[in-house]
Scaffold this active site. Structure first.
Site, PDB file in Angstrom:
ATOM      1  N   GLY A  46       0.837  -1.194   0.000  1.00 34.65           N
ATOM      2  CA  GLY A  46       0.000   0.000   0.000  1.00 34.65           C
ATOM      3  C   GLY A  46       0.868   1.238   0.000  1.00 34.65           C
ATOM      4  N   GLN A  51       3.163   9.876   1.269  1.00 34.95           N
ATOM      5  CA  GLN A  51       4.452   9.171   1.358  1.00 34.95           C
ATOM      6  C   GLN A  51       5.379   9.480   0.179  1.00 34.95           C
ATOM      7  OE1 GLN A  51       2.399   5.226   2.348  1.00 34.95           O
ATOM      8  NE2 GLN A  51       4.313   5.061   3.505  1.00 34.95           N
ATOM      9  N   CYS A  94       5.829  -0.171   7.513  1.00 30.83           N
ATOM     10  CA  CYS A  94       5.479   1.047   6.770  1.00 30.83           C
ATOM     11  C   CYS A  94       6.700   1.487   5.984  1.00 30.83           C
ATOM     12  CB  CYS A  94       5.050   2.145   7.738  1.00 30.83           C
ATOM     13  SG  CYS A  94       4.573   3.669   6.906  1.00 30.83           S
ATOM     14  N   LEU A  95       6.496   1.816   4.717  1.00 32.90           N
ATOM     15  CA  LEU A  95       7.610   2.231   3.860  1.00 32.90           C
ATOM     16  C   LEU A  95       8.241   3.529   4.366  1.00 32.90           C
ATOM     17  CD1 LEU A  95       6.046   1.350   0.393  1.00 32.90           C
ATOM     18  CD2 LEU A  95       7.807   0.071   1.639  1.00 32.90           C
ATOM     19  N   HIS A 136      -4.591   1.435   7.622  1.00 35.10           N
ATOM     20  CA  HIS A 136      -3.222   1.974   7.721  1.00 35.10           C
ATOM     21  C   HIS A 136      -3.050   3.149   6.753  1.00 35.10           C
ATOM     22  CE1 HIS A 136       1.356   1.220   7.841  1.00 35.10           C
ATOM     23  NE2 HIS A 136       1.209   2.000   6.786  1.00 35.10           N
ATOM     24  N   GLU A 137      -3.559   2.993   5.543  1.00 31.69           N
ATOM     25  CA  GLU A 137      -3.408   4.054   4.525  1.00 31.69           C
ATOM     26  C   GLU A 137      -4.291   5.264   4.827  1.00 31.69           C
ATOM     27  OE1 GLU A 137      -0.917   3.617   2.868  1.00 31.69           O
ATOM     28  OE2 GLU A 137      -0.725   1.446   2.894  1.00 31.69           O
ATOM     29  N   HIS A 140      -2.635   7.442   7.203  1.00 29.79           N
ATOM     30  CA  HIS A 140      -1.632   8.324   6.577  1.00 29.79           C
ATOM     31  C   HIS A 140      -2.272   9.630   6.095  1.00 29.79           C
ATOM     32  CE1 HIS A 140       2.196   6.209   6.478  1.00 29.79           C
ATOM     33  NE2 HIS A 140       1.679   5.130   5.936  1.00 29.79           N
TER      34      HIS A 140
HETATM   35  O1  GNR Z   1       3.972  -2.579   2.658  1.00 28.62           O
HETATM   36  C1  GNR Z   1       3.260  -2.440   3.658  1.00 28.62           C
HETATM   37  N1  GNR Z   1       2.889  -3.529   4.375  1.00 28.62           N
HETATM   38  C2  GNR Z   1       1.930  -3.502   5.381  1.00 28.62           C
HETATM   39  C3  GNR Z   1       1.824  -4.605   6.215  1.00 28.62           C
HETATM   40  C4  GNR Z   1       0.863  -4.641   7.202  1.00 28.62           C
HETATM   41  C5  GNR Z   1       0.010  -3.576   7.363  1.00 28.62           C
HETATM   42  C6  GNR Z   1       0.112  -2.463   6.547  1.00 28.62           C
HETATM   43  C7  GNR Z   1       1.068  -2.430   5.564  1.00 28.62           C
HETATM   44  S1  GNR Z   1       1.180  -1.042   4.521  1.00 28.62           S
HETATM   45  C8  GNR Z   1       2.851  -1.082   4.086  1.00 28.62           C
HETATM   46  C9  GNR Z   1       3.180  -0.026   3.055  1.00 28.62           C
HETATM   47  C10 GNR Z   1       2.949   1.355   3.627  1.00 28.62           C
HETATM   48  O2  GNR Z   1       3.730   1.939   4.324  1.00 28.62           O
HETATM   49  N2  GNR Z   1       1.812   1.925   3.357  1.00 28.62           N
HETATM   50  O3  GNR Z   1       1.525   3.140   3.862  1.00 28.62           O
HETATM   51 NI    NI Z   2       2.579   3.218   5.764  1.00 28.29          NI
END
Ligand code: GNR
Ligand code: NI
Length: 172
Positions: A46, A51, A94-95, A136-137, A140
């Protein structure tokens, strides 16, 4: 398509609230395509526009395991319209927080309303990893990171580590 640079914590932009979009045009689709390419290259499942330094309410997701059969999801102005009482726990990464992972508890299911790649309004009910990833997104887009669900101590340790890495890469 081109890859964009991923913003790493601590960076004040990650704490800002992203803006709602008024129109879906080719320029916006170009940004979505770039986000998808950046996410695949990372690799991640995601990515929110913030980001890559763009404060717009845009998300790309692809939780498919098979790299051959890609299943990209583009979410414009996503809104969570319901959440289940039942929760689930996933190990999140999270990236923007490279190298850090933690188990996070969130509603197991959620329902969203969003605008798709073609500017059409849609709804989607998600569970499992997709539900976690959407939440999660959407966090953000509101300036929230998964470390915000951890204790103050754990959160500050992670931020300290990441800021030291930033200083080092700036010097080296
Ligand atoms: O790559 C991602 N893996 C992930 C694993 C578990 C829950 C959420 C994520 S999102 C993350 C990529 C990211 O930072 N998205 O904002
Ligand atoms: Ni993230």
């Amino acid at each position: 398509m081109s890859q964009r640079k991923i913003v790493i914590e601590p960076d004040p932009i990650l704490r800002k609230k992203s803006k709602t979009l008024e129109t879906v045009d080719d320029e916006l689709r170009k940004l979505l395509d770039d986000m998808l390419e950046t996410m695949y290259a990372a690799p991640g499942i995601g990515l929110a526009a913030v980001q890559v330094g763009v404060l717009k309410r845009l998300i790309v997701i692809d939780i498919s395991k098979d790299k051959e059969k890609k299943n990209p999801l583009f979410l414009i102005n996503p809104e969570i319209i319901s959440r289940s009482k039942k929760t689930s726990i996933y190990e999140e990464g999270c990236l923007s927080l490279p190298g850090h992972y933690a188990e996070i508890e969130r509603p197991a299911e959620c329902q969203i309303k969003f605008v798709d790649y073609n500017g059409k309004e849609k709804e989607l009910k998600a569970d499992g990893l997709l539900s976690t990833c959407i939440q999660h997104e959407v966090d953000h887009l509101n300036g929230v990171l998964f470390i915000d669900y951890l204790s103050k101590l754990k959160r500050s340790m992670i931020i300290k580590k990441l800021s030291k890495q930033k200083t080092n890469t700036a010097i080296l």
